[in-house]
Design a protein around this motif. Structure first.
Motif, PDB file in Angstrom:
ATOM      1  N   ALA A   1      -4.045  -5.998 -10.641  1.00 32.21           N
ATOM      2  CA  ALA A   1      -3.372  -5.492 -11.729  1.00 32.21           C
ATOM      3  C   ALA A   1      -1.917  -6.372 -11.823  1.00 32.21           C
ATOM      4  N   ASP A   2      -1.374  -6.723 -10.774  1.00 31.32           N
ATOM      5  CA  ASP A   2      -0.188  -7.384 -10.953  1.00 31.32           C
ATOM      6  C   ASP A   2       0.024  -8.055  -9.322  1.00 31.32           C
ATOM      7  N   THR A   3       0.876  -9.136  -9.568  1.00 30.16           N
ATOM      8  CA  THR A   3       1.424  -9.843  -8.233  1.00 30.16           C
ATOM      9  C   THR A   3       2.763 -10.653  -8.405  1.00 30.16           C
TER      10      THR A   3
ATOM     11  N   ALA B   1       4.489 -20.546  -1.713  1.00 26.91           N
ATOM     12  CA  ALA B   1       4.932 -20.339  -0.329  1.00 26.91           C
ATOM     13  C   ALA B   1       4.930 -19.000   0.071  1.00 26.91           C
ATOM     14  N   ASP B   2       5.364 -18.425   1.178  1.00 27.69           N
ATOM     15  CA  ASP B   2       5.596 -17.292   1.522  1.00 27.69           C
ATOM     16  C   ASP B   2       4.014 -16.494   1.631  1.00 27.69           C
ATOM     17  N   GLU B   3       3.737 -15.319   1.417  1.00 33.71           N
ATOM     18  CA  GLU B   3       2.474 -14.750   1.509  1.00 33.71           C
ATOM     19  C   GLU B   3       2.057 -14.864   0.063  1.00 33.71           C
ATOM     20  N   VAL B   4       0.621 -14.593  -0.031  1.00 33.17           N
ATOM     21  CA  VAL B   4       0.110 -14.817  -1.344  1.00 33.17           C
ATOM     22  C   VAL B   4      -0.923 -13.940  -1.617  1.00 33.17           C
ATOM     23  N   LEU B   5      -0.895 -13.055  -2.716  1.00 34.21           N
ATOM     24  CA  LEU B   5      -1.916 -12.292  -3.056  1.00 34.21           C
ATOM     25  C   LEU B   5      -2.337 -11.225  -2.129  1.00 34.21           C
ATOM     26  N   THR B   6      -1.261 -10.808  -1.311  1.00 34.43           N
ATOM     27  CA  THR B   6      -1.692  -9.647  -0.196  1.00 34.43           C
ATOM     28  C   THR B   6      -1.547  -8.359  -0.920  1.00 34.43           C
TER      29      THR B   6
ATOM     30  N   SER C   1       0.799  -7.442  -4.074  1.00 34.36           N
ATOM     31  CA  SER C   1       0.061  -7.394  -5.328  1.00 34.36           C
ATOM     32  C   SER C   1      -0.558  -5.762  -5.376  1.00 34.36           C
ATOM     33  N   ARG C   2      -1.052  -5.660  -6.546  1.00 37.75           N
ATOM     34  CA  ARG C   2      -1.656  -4.268  -6.826  1.00 37.75           C
ATOM     35  C   ARG C   2      -3.064  -4.464  -7.273  1.00 37.75           C
TER      36      ARG C   2
END
Length: 310
Positions: free
Chosen positions: A219-221, A236-241, A245-246
């Motif tokens: 839905a969003d991130t 960078a950082d976290e991604v799509l967790t 993210s929803r």
């Protein structure tokens, strides 16, 4: 928010703690020097309404790290698309003919070894569906982050096109501030602002297609980027967790008859809902019941399994 290190890691020095992640640099790094590599450790802490809650979610740090690493791999080309540069550094070295892990034993499974970047002060939010704060604004103004949308949309509806709605990353302990694209140009310059927008939309579209193939809706991130030593814009950082993210179950979204059924997310929404019903947001939040902790852990684990088969 917790700022003290939770672990003493031999060979590493703690330099920063966010709501969930702890950051370490090599112990021999001079105070005014930029280290070549950083150790990013995902804890089991869970936050809501700008508070770190107790207890944490057992295994959450490992679940988040595993999912981030899977997505970095997908976006590096495993999904069939072009390789998106990311901040991961090699986490093994050869000792003779044997590979040796560079991740300390104490944090293995929930830590990433990454390259230092010149991080940009923009949180790159992409919304593919109308929900959350966007839905509240749309009801009042017909807009999301000031962007005019068609009339007649409902909570949870897919947007005509994904929206890029940047935010300015606030200092620790303060709220991020939604900003216009024009404001992001003022902050980082026209070329960088456009590159952040275009890369964020590209990653969202690719990730949404991957999620859809696994029966999920993204839905969003939100993404974070920095420039590496060669000036390459780098994810960078976290991604799509589940924390950034929803995700919704696609079949439930199609067949559900209420917003709660259609948009039951694979994240800490269970925690937010429980707090909203049991805390007036005054003083310290109450301890989370065991049932809420376990149900939240199950949602994180289920998402990982659906996407990766793990």
């Amino acid at each position: 928010m917790t700022t003290a290190p939770l672990l003493e890691i031999p060979g590493w020095r703690h330099v920063y703690s966010g709501k969930v992640r702890d950051l370490y640099v090599p112990a021999d790094t001079a105070a005014d020097a930029t280290p070549a590599h950083l150790l990013v450790v995902a804890s089991d802490r869970v936050s809501a309404f700008d508070h770190v809650l107790s207890p944490g979610i057992p295994g959450k740090g490992e679940l988040l790290t595993t999912l981030s690493l899977w997505w970095f791999d997908q976006l590096a080309g495993a999904d069939g698309g072009r390789a998106i540069p990311n901040h991961l550094a090699a986490d093994h070295a050869l000792r003779g003919d044997d590979p040796v892990s560079l991740i300390p034993d104490a944090v293995r499974g929930r830590a990433m070894l990454v390259r230092s970047l010149d991080m940009q002060p923009i949180e790159c939010v992409v919304r593919g569906y109308l929900t959350g704060s966007g839905w509240a604004e749309y009801q009042a103004e017909g807009t999301v982050c000031g962007i005019r949308l068609p009339e007649g949309l409902n909570d949870g509806d897919r947007l005509p096109e994904p929206l890029y709605t940047p935010a300015f990353k606030a200092p620790m302990g303060e709220h991020d501030e939604n900003i216009t694209f024009e404001r992001s140009v003022e902050l980082v310059g026209a070329e960088t602002a456009a590159a952040l927008r275009d890369l964020s939309l590209e990653i969202y579209r690719r990730a949404a297609a991957t999620a859809e193939a696994h029966g999920l809706i993204l839905a969003d991130t939100k993404f974070e980027f920095g420039f590496d030593a060669e000036g390459v814009l780098t994810l960078a950082d976290e991604v799509l967790t589940s924390d950034s993210s929803r995700y919704w179950d696609a079949e439930a979204w199609r067949t559900g008859t209420t917003p709660a059924e259609r948009m039951a997310s694979f994240d800490k929404q269970i925690v937010r809902n429980w707090l909203a019903q049991n805390w007036d947001k005054q003083g310290e939040p109450p301890l989370l019941p065991d049932e809420i902790v376990e149900r939240t852990r199950e949602r994180y684990a289920t998402l990982l399994g659906l996407l990766t088969g793990a």
